[in-house]
Design a protein around this motif. Structure first.
Motif, PDB file in Angstrom:
ATOM      1  N   TRP A  15       0.878  -1.087  -0.133  1.00  0.00           N
ATOM      2  CA  TRP A  15       0.038   0.041  -0.057  1.00  0.00           C
ATOM      3  C   TRP A  15       0.829   1.209  -0.056  1.00  0.00           C
ATOM      4  N   LYS A  16       2.050   1.166   0.403  1.00  0.00           N
ATOM      5  CA  LYS A  16       2.951   2.353   0.539  1.00  0.00           C
ATOM      6  C   LYS A  16       2.171   3.226   1.587  1.00  0.00           C
ATOM      7  N   LEU A  17       2.530   4.266   1.518  1.00  0.00           N
ATOM      8  CA  LEU A  17       2.075   5.573   2.359  1.00  0.00           C
ATOM      9  C   LEU A  17       0.674   5.791   2.095  1.00  0.00           C
ATOM     10  N   GLY A  95      14.443  -2.830   2.163  1.00  0.00           N
ATOM     11  CA  GLY A  95      15.142  -2.242   0.917  1.00  0.00           C
ATOM     12  C   GLY A  95      14.500  -1.730  -0.308  1.00  0.00           C
ATOM     13  N   HIS A  96      12.998  -1.433  -0.140  1.00  0.00           N
ATOM     14  CA  HIS A  96      12.323  -1.098  -1.425  1.00  0.00           C
ATOM     15  C   HIS A  96      13.324   0.293  -1.999  1.00  0.00           C
ATOM     16  N   SER A  97      12.939   0.310  -3.334  1.00  0.00           N
ATOM     17  CA  SER A  97      13.870   1.560  -4.074  1.00  0.00           C
ATOM     18  C   SER A  97      13.624   2.855  -3.610  1.00  0.00           C
ATOM     19  N   GLU A  98      12.285   2.949  -3.106  1.00  0.00           N
ATOM     20  CA  GLU A  98      11.673   4.357  -2.582  1.00  0.00           C
ATOM     21  C   GLU A  98      12.435   4.752  -1.473  1.00  0.00           C
ATOM     22  N   ARG A  99      12.985   3.815  -0.663  1.00  0.00           N
ATOM     23  CA  ARG A  99      13.713   3.816   0.837  1.00  0.00           C
ATOM     24  C   ARG A  99      15.229   4.153   0.556  1.00  0.00           C
ATOM     25  N   TYR A 165      12.166  -8.636  -7.484  1.00  0.00           N
ATOM     26  CA  TYR A 165      12.825  -7.832  -8.608  1.00  0.00           C
ATOM     27  C   TYR A 165      12.030  -6.561  -9.152  1.00  0.00           C
ATOM     28  N   GLU A 166      12.280  -5.634  -8.661  1.00  0.00           N
ATOM     29  CA  GLU A 166      11.831  -4.430  -9.208  1.00  0.00           C
ATOM     30  C   GLU A 166      12.391  -3.258  -9.951  1.00  0.00           C
ATOM     31  N   PRO A 167      12.418  -3.374 -11.268  1.00  0.00           N
ATOM     32  CA  PRO A 167      13.287  -2.414 -11.959  1.00  0.00           C
ATOM     33  C   PRO A 167      12.530  -0.928 -11.565  1.00  0.00           C
ATOM     34  N   TRP A 169      12.774   1.750 -12.931  1.00  0.00           N
ATOM     35  CA  TRP A 169      12.181   2.746 -13.946  1.00  0.00           C
ATOM     36  C   TRP A 169      10.741   2.042 -14.399  1.00  0.00           C
ATOM     37  N   SER A 170      10.350   0.981 -13.756  1.00  0.00           N
ATOM     38  CA  SER A 170       9.256   0.226 -13.846  1.00  0.00           C
ATOM     39  C   SER A 170       8.087   0.759 -12.941  1.00  0.00           C
ATOM     40  N   ILE A 171       8.565   1.104 -11.687  1.00  0.00           N
ATOM     41  CA  ILE A 171       7.593   1.546 -10.633  1.00  0.00           C
ATOM     42  C   ILE A 171       6.774   2.570 -10.880  1.00  0.00           C
ATOM     43  N   GLY A 172       5.367   2.357 -10.914  1.00  0.00           N
ATOM     44  CA  GLY A 172       4.661   3.381 -10.960  1.00  0.00           C
ATOM     45  C   GLY A 172       4.526   4.166 -12.383  1.00  0.00           C
ATOM     46  N   GLY A 204       7.779  -7.174  -9.628  1.00  0.00           N
ATOM     47  CA  GLY A 204       7.356  -5.846  -9.080  1.00  0.00           C
ATOM     48  C   GLY A 204       7.632  -4.669  -9.996  1.00  0.00           C
ATOM     49  N   GLY A 205       6.588  -3.986 -10.407  1.00  0.00           N
ATOM     50  CA  GLY A 205       6.698  -2.713 -11.328  1.00  0.00           C
ATOM     51  C   GLY A 205       5.614  -2.662 -11.999  1.00  0.00           C
ATOM     52  N   SER A 206       4.579  -1.738 -11.987  1.00  0.00           N
ATOM     53  CA  SER A 206       3.428  -1.647 -12.799  1.00  0.00           C
ATOM     54  C   SER A 206       2.404  -3.005 -13.187  1.00  0.00           C
ATOM     55  N   VAL A 207       2.412  -3.701 -12.098  1.00  0.00           N
ATOM     56  CA  VAL A 207       1.665  -4.921 -12.200  1.00  0.00           C
ATOM     57  C   VAL A 207       0.277  -4.540 -12.154  1.00  0.00           C
ATOM     58  N   LYS A 208      -0.671  -4.754 -13.279  1.00  0.00           N
ATOM     59  CA  LYS A 208      -1.998  -4.489 -13.339  1.00  0.00           C
ATOM     60  C   LYS A 208      -3.048  -5.499 -13.568  1.00  0.00           C
ATOM     61  N   LEU A 224       4.330 -11.928  -7.473  1.00  0.00           N
ATOM     62  CA  LEU A 224       4.093 -10.623  -7.828  1.00  0.00           C
ATOM     63  C   LEU A 224       4.028  -9.591  -6.641  1.00  0.00           C
ATOM     64  N   LEU A 225       4.765  -8.513  -6.622  1.00  0.00           N
ATOM     65  CA  LEU A 225       4.590  -7.488  -5.747  1.00  0.00           C
ATOM     66  C   LEU A 225       3.867  -6.241  -6.297  1.00  0.00           C
ATOM     67  N   VAL A 226       2.705  -5.796  -5.821  1.00  0.00           N
ATOM     68  CA  VAL A 226       1.905  -4.998  -6.688  1.00  0.00           C
ATOM     69  C   VAL A 226       1.686  -3.665  -5.736  1.00  0.00           C
ATOM     70  N   GLY A 227       2.000  -2.476  -6.277  1.00  0.00           N
ATOM     71  CA  GLY A 227       2.039  -1.397  -5.598  1.00  0.00           C
ATOM     72  C   GLY A 227       0.480  -0.534  -5.658  1.00  0.00           C
ATOM     73  N   GLY A 228       0.766   0.469  -6.642  1.00  0.00           N
ATOM     74  CA  GLY A 228      -0.658   1.083  -7.036  1.00  0.00           C
ATOM     75  C   GLY A 228      -1.948   0.493  -7.266  1.00  0.00           C
ATOM     76  N   ALA A 229      -1.836  -0.530  -7.991  1.00  0.00           N
ATOM     77  CA  ALA A 229      -2.929  -1.485  -8.242  1.00  0.00           C
ATOM     78  C   ALA A 229      -3.513  -2.342  -7.170  1.00  0.00           C
TER      79      ALA A 229
HETATM   80  P1  PGA Z   1       3.813  -0.045  -8.573  1.00  0.00           P
HETATM   81  O1  PGA Z   1       4.583  -0.332  -7.396  1.00  0.00           O
HETATM   82  O2  PGA Z   1       2.923  -1.449  -8.594  1.00  0.00           O
HETATM   83  O3  PGA Z   1       3.045   1.099  -8.295  1.00  0.00           O
HETATM   84  O4  PGA Z   1       4.534   0.001  -9.907  1.00  0.00           O
HETATM   85  C1  PGA Z   1       5.288  -1.558  -7.110  1.00  0.00           C
HETATM   86  C2  PGA Z   1       6.202  -1.415  -5.902  1.00  0.00           C
HETATM   87  O5  PGA Z   1       6.748  -0.074  -5.675  1.00  0.00           O
HETATM   88  O6  PGA Z   1       6.399  -2.104  -5.059  1.00  0.00           O
END
Ligand code: PGA
Length: 242
Positions: A15-17, A95-99, A165-167, A169-172, A204-208, A224-229
């Motif tokens: 869910w992030k923040l 170790g999420h890339s945002e951190r 594995y979350e590239p 450049w693919s996140i969000g 992980g990265g833009s999974v919809k 899969l690791l799913v953020g926004g969706a």
């Molecule tokens: P995203 O994020 O699905 O919104 O691209 C994935 C993540 O940051 O874990």
């Protein structure tokens, strides 16, 4: 400790923040996850820690998005792996890339956090990934190997670890690597970096809802690791039909 080797596919919601008390109540009311006929499917949800108590179903695992590098003491604002264990967390994203990028979290800190998880019987979900510059310079595998070697304790038990594995450049961004690239990287992590084909590696990265099916069924992809969706229930309820 949970046997993650028993799972064939794993989906994690990050869910992030985001969220609120009312959002989380409604979310867990309306989330439809039925693995009664397929216990090999594992769903892990990672809301902000105060909302973890809203996870009441016993087929959904509780996960935090981070833990302190410290174990206890005068560290205002921190939450230790021990406290996470105490409130029922079975998993923790580390170790999420945002951190790494926004909070300057380095491999040494990540290693300490992984150790803290292991000591408290929390399964760490180690995030690794290259940025676009590295990708363009053909450095993806070197970067990933460096992160893996430097973030994991030498004696890590591969049965109690998840790698995501979350590239970056693919996140969000809505952009994902090609299916061939994802397969190649996952195979590389399992077979070349570790010689551990059983190690769980998620993408992980833009999974919809419209791309998850193809991704989750790839042979080297364990989930899969799913953020926004994951915070859009229309989307996520489709994804968790995996
Ligand atoms: P995203 O994020 O699905 O919104 O691209 C994935 C993540 O940051 O874990």
């Amino acid at each position: 400790m949970l046997k993650i080797q028993d799972f064939r596919k794993i989906v994690i919601a990050n869910w992030k923040l985001n969220g609120s008390h009312s959002f989380s109540r409604e979310y867990f009311d309306k989330l439809v996850f039925d693995n009664s006929n397929n216990k090999e499917n594992c769903l892990i949800i990672s809301p902000p820690v105060p909302y973890i108590f809203q996870i009441k179903s016993n087929n959904i695992y509780k996960c935090a998005q981070d833990c302190s590098e410290h174990t206890e003491g005068a560290y205002t604002g921190e939450i230790s792996a021990k406290i996470l264990k105490d409130i029922g967390c079975q998993f923790c994203i580390i170790g999420h890339s945002e951190r790494r990028n926004l909070l300057n979290e380095k491999n040494e800190i990540i290693l300490k956090k992984i150790n803290n998880c292991v000591q408290n019987e929390i399964i760490p979900i180690l995030c690794i990934g290259e940025n676009l510059k590295h990708k363009k310079q053909n450095l993806t595998k070197d970067i990933l190997k460096d992160q893996l070697i430097n973030c994991l304790p030498k004696n890590i038990d591969f049965n109690n670890l998840i790698i995501a594995y979350e590239p970056i450049w693919s996140i969000g961004t809505g952009i994902i690597p090609s299916i061939e690239e994802i397969s190649d990287i996952h195979k590389y992590i399992k077979e070349s970096v570790f010689s551990e084909p059983k190690i769980k590696v998620l993408y992980g990265g833009s999974v919809k809802a419209n791309n998850y099916k193809e991704l989750i069924e790839l042979p080297f992809v364990d989930g899969l690791l799913v953020g926004g969706a994951s915070i859009n229930l229309d989307e996520f309820n489709k994804i968790i039909k995996f």
